[in-house]
Every structure is written in C-alpha cells, then in structure tokens.
Motif scaffolding. Structure first.
Motif, PDB file in Angstrom:
ATOM      1  N   ILE A   6       0.848  -1.187   0.000  1.00 30.52           N
ATOM      2  CA  ILE A   6       0.000   0.000   0.000  1.00 30.52           C
ATOM      3  C   ILE A   6       0.885   1.239   0.000  1.00 30.52           C
ATOM      4  O   ILE A   6       1.845   1.328   0.772  1.00 30.52           O
ATOM      5  CB  ILE A   6      -0.907   0.033   1.248  1.00 30.52           C
ATOM      6  N   ALA A  17      -7.735   0.330   2.780  1.00 31.45           N
ATOM      7  CA  ALA A  17      -7.000  -0.845   2.299  1.00 31.45           C
ATOM      8  C   ALA A  17      -6.406  -1.622   3.472  1.00 31.45           C
ATOM      9  O   ALA A  17      -6.442  -2.861   3.500  1.00 31.45           O
ATOM     10  CB  ALA A  17      -5.908  -0.420   1.329  1.00 31.45           C
ATOM     11  N   LEU A  55      -2.489   0.647  -4.549  1.00 32.61           N
ATOM     12  CA  LEU A  55      -2.300  -0.711  -4.030  1.00 32.61           C
ATOM     13  C   LEU A  55      -1.634  -1.566  -5.099  1.00 32.61           C
ATOM     14  O   LEU A  55      -2.195  -1.776  -6.176  1.00 32.61           O
ATOM     15  CB  LEU A  55      -3.653  -1.324  -3.651  1.00 32.61           C
ATOM     16  N   ILE A  69      -9.815  -0.067  -5.437  1.00 32.39           N
ATOM     17  CA  ILE A  69      -9.079  -0.865  -4.450  1.00 32.39           C
ATOM     18  C   ILE A  69     -10.050  -1.712  -3.625  1.00 32.39           C
ATOM     19  O   ILE A  69      -9.828  -2.910  -3.403  1.00 32.39           O
ATOM     20  CB  ILE A  69      -8.235   0.059  -3.552  1.00 32.39           C
TER      21      ILE A  69
END
Length: 204
Positions: A6, A17, A55, A69
C-alpha cells in the motif's frame, strides 16, 4: 509471489486498504511517500495522477482510486460483502453514496484550497457540513446496526474511516444514537484497533 503493498498516508484514505486486508488476514507492507516522491516519474509510472492510496497486488500491478481498491479486495474476499442479493444491492448503494457524496464533502472541508480562494473557505466548509448533515441523517435511518443489517462489510470500514475525519464529531453523533453506537462498535473492532495502533505518529 510477494504480498500486497500500500502507498498511503497515516490516518488518511489508505486506512480502508489496511482495514480490509487486515480483516481478511492478507499480508501487506505499506509506505508513506511524501509529496515530492508522489510527483516523481517513478511514482507516476504506476499512479499517473500522483495520488494515494495506491495498491500494488501480489501479481505485480498497481490499482489507483479507492473504490477500485475496495472492489479488488472484495472480489477476492466475498466475505467482505453481504451474502444476499438484496443486501448486496444495498452494499453497492452505500459504497457509491460514500465515494461520490460523502467523500467529496470531506474533501471540500479539509482541502478547500483546491476549490476556492481563502476568503471563501468558511462558507465552503459550512455548505459541505450542511450536505453531510443530510447524509448522516439518511445513514442514521439505514443503520441496523451496520449499513447492510447484521453483517459487517467493507462499506462499514469505509464509512468508519470517513467518520474519523469529521471536524465536529460531537455534532455528528448528537441526536443520532445509531450512528454513535456504530462508531463505538467499529472503533472496538480488532482489525481497526490493530491498524490504528500501527499508524506512525509524529516524533515528539
């Protein structure tokens, strides 16, 4: 094959995320590129607009934009979405509402300089907060106790992340008991605790 990576900023949009990958037990690493690095040719090779979060997947390609994401992670981990078709529709409705309406209202408050001269900041923030108040009332009616009923989903982690950015959290919770309860439950969720505890703090 490597795990996820990330590119983010502490306590900012990359939290979603982190929350989701932690919730499903996926290994990941994270880095926090500064503004200069985000403008570099190397960074823009995989994030053309220089934006975070981004990501990088175990397959080696990089996804930009938060909704993309979320979709990537939930496609691979359907447990983050509701099981029933009706609740799945409600889930996508919630994700869309948060991404297209709630997030822009926060952005207008925290990054007013993108939209108007200094003299207009206070009025812009007031209007954005008024928009949010309507949204919070709508979500208060939806919560039962989560956005899609009894199941906690990716949408709940996304909404909780945004609630953390509110400039007047007392006003956000006042007269909205279900929202206040939702925030308390999410704050105590093990994946949330783990991610927030791991965020880097400024040196004292």
């Amino acid at each position: 094959m490597a795990g996820y990576h990330i590119y983010g900023r502490p306590f900012a949009g990359s939290l979603i995320a982190e929350f989701l990958l932690t919730e499903v037990g996926e290994d990941y690493t994270i880095s926090f590129p500064d503004k200069e690095e985000r403008q570099s040719a190397a960074f823009r090779a995989f994030s053309p607009l220089g934006k975070i979060p981004a990501l990088t997947t175990p397959d080696g390609y990089t996804i930009c934009e938060t909704l993309a994401i979320i979709a990537h992670i939930t496609d691979r981990h359907p447990s983050l979405m509701p099981a029933s078709a009706q609740n799945r529709d409600r889930y996508w409705e919630s994700i869309s509402l948060l991404g297209t309406t709630m997030y822009p209202a926060y952005h207008r408050q925290h990054h007013s300089y993108y939209y108007a001269p200094d003299a207009a900041f206070d009025e812009m923030r007031r209007l954005a907060q008024a928009d949010q108040s309507v949204l919070f009332d709508h979500i208060e009616a939806m919560l039962s106790p989560y956005l899609c009923g009894e199941e906690i989903t990716a949408a709940d982690f996304y909404f909780y992340m945004m609630c953390r950015w509110d400039m007047d959290k007392d006003a956000m919770r006042d007269s909205r008991p279900k929202l206040a309860s939702f925030i308390s439950h999410m704050r105590a969720h093990p994946s949330v605790i783990k991610v927030l505890d791991a965020q880097p703090r400024p040196a004292k």
